[in-house]
Design a protein around this motif. Sequence first.
Motif: not given
Length: 430
Positions: A208-209, A368-370, A374-379
Motif C-alpha cells: 500500500i502507498e 487486483h490493485a496489488s 507490484g508491476r509499478y514498483k518492480l519497473g
Amino acid sequence: MISNSRIVPKHDPFDGDYSGNVFDGHLHGALYAMTGRQNPRTGINKIGLVIADRYESLPGAFGIMFDQRFVPNSSSRYLRVPREGCAIFLDAITSKRQSDEQLRELSFTVIHELGHVFNLQHTNATSFMRQSAGHPHVFRSDAFKFTQDDRYRLSQCTASRHIRPGGSAFEDLGDMANANTQKQSQLSTVLDLRIDLSSREFWRFEPIELDIQLYANGSRKKSIKIPNAMDPGHPQFCIWIDDPDGERWRYRPERRFCGGEGTLTLKPEETWWRDLAFFGQAGGYTFSKPGIHTVQVTLECHALGRVESNKLVVNILAARQDDPLYESAKSCFEAEAIGMLMHYRCFINRLPPGTNRLRDYCDAFSDHASAGMGRYKLGRAIVRRLKQDGKESVIGRFRHLASEELKQAVTDRSLGDGRRSKAEKDLLSL
C-alpha cells in the motif's frame, strides 16, 4: 572527500562502490555487515557508523540515524534491533562548508548522529544535539558539548534501556524524558493537507502507498515557502494511527533526518504531491491486527502553524484461509526479497529472488490493485538502478523487463494519477 583527508572504512560490503547516491538498502546492508546478528534482549555490543557520499532520499542531509529495519513477516529478533547505527554523507557536508570548516562539521555531525543512537533528541540549546545542516557555517566551539540533561542521560547508559543502544525504540525515553514538552502550535490558516491510500481495504502485507497532497488554500495570492519536511523521518511530520482497540500511536520510520530538507515553494492553486510506502515501518508491518483503523497526518510549519490532514478510515482484512487470492498474495508479498522490494522500492546489485513469482502473481490476479502496484514498483526499481549504474551495466539487460512492467502498470486504473505520471516518465527514460 573532506579537504585532504581520506576515510578508509573498516568494513566495505560493497567493494568500495559508495560513489553517488546510496539507498536505504545500502545503509541497512552496510550496518548489518558491521554489527552482525545482535540480540537486543541480551544487549548489543556493537554500533555502526556508515560513511557515504550522499543519501538518495534527501541529498542535502548531513547524516541520519536509522532505527529497526523493515523485514516482511520476520520474527527474528536479530533484525529488530533499535538504534544500532547511523550514517553521515560527505558530499552534503563539502557542498555546504568551506574547506577549513569541513573537518569540524564532520566531527560535529558524527557525534550528533551517534547521540541519536543513544536516544538523544534534537534541541535548540547550544550543544551537539542542535541541527547544523540548516546553518550557513559550522557551529562555534561552545556547541561542541552536550547539555547537562543529555550528559546525565549518557551517564545512565548502562542502567537504562531507554538510553542504551539496542534498547527502547527511538523517542521512547521513559523516565529519561524531559519534564518540559513543546507547546503545540496553532492550526494553520494558509495551508491544507490531504491524504489518501492506494486502497482503503487490504491485507497488512499488501504494498500500500500513502498519497500526500499539500497546497495553499484559496485565500492566498502569493507563493509560500516552507521547510520540505514531507517525510515521517522529519520530526515535524507525523503519521498517527488509531487501531480497533482505541489505541493511538505514531508511525515509526526507519531513518531519522537531521536537517538538509531545503525548502518547498507552494504557488497559489498549485498542489504538491508525493507517495510513501506505507505497509511497513521500523520493526515490521505497519498494521498488526485486522479491523477498522483511522490514519491522519500532522505537519508543523513553524510560523505558518500546524497542519492537520483529513482522517482516513481503512479496513485491515483478516486472513482468508483457502482463498486462492489471499494465499497467493501472502506467499508473494511475505517473501523477504519481494516484501523489501515493495517497501524500499529499490534493490542493490541484482534482481531479487522471487521476481518471477511476483510477475506470475501479477499475471494471475491482474484485476487486483496489488498487481498493478507490484508491476509499478518492480519497473521503477529497475529504472532507479539503471540510473545509478548506467544502461550498459549488468542490470542494463533488464531494460525490456522494466518497460514491460511499467507499460502494464500505467493501464491499471487503481494506480492513481501521480504514480501513473511517474511511470510514464520512467518509460520515456528507457
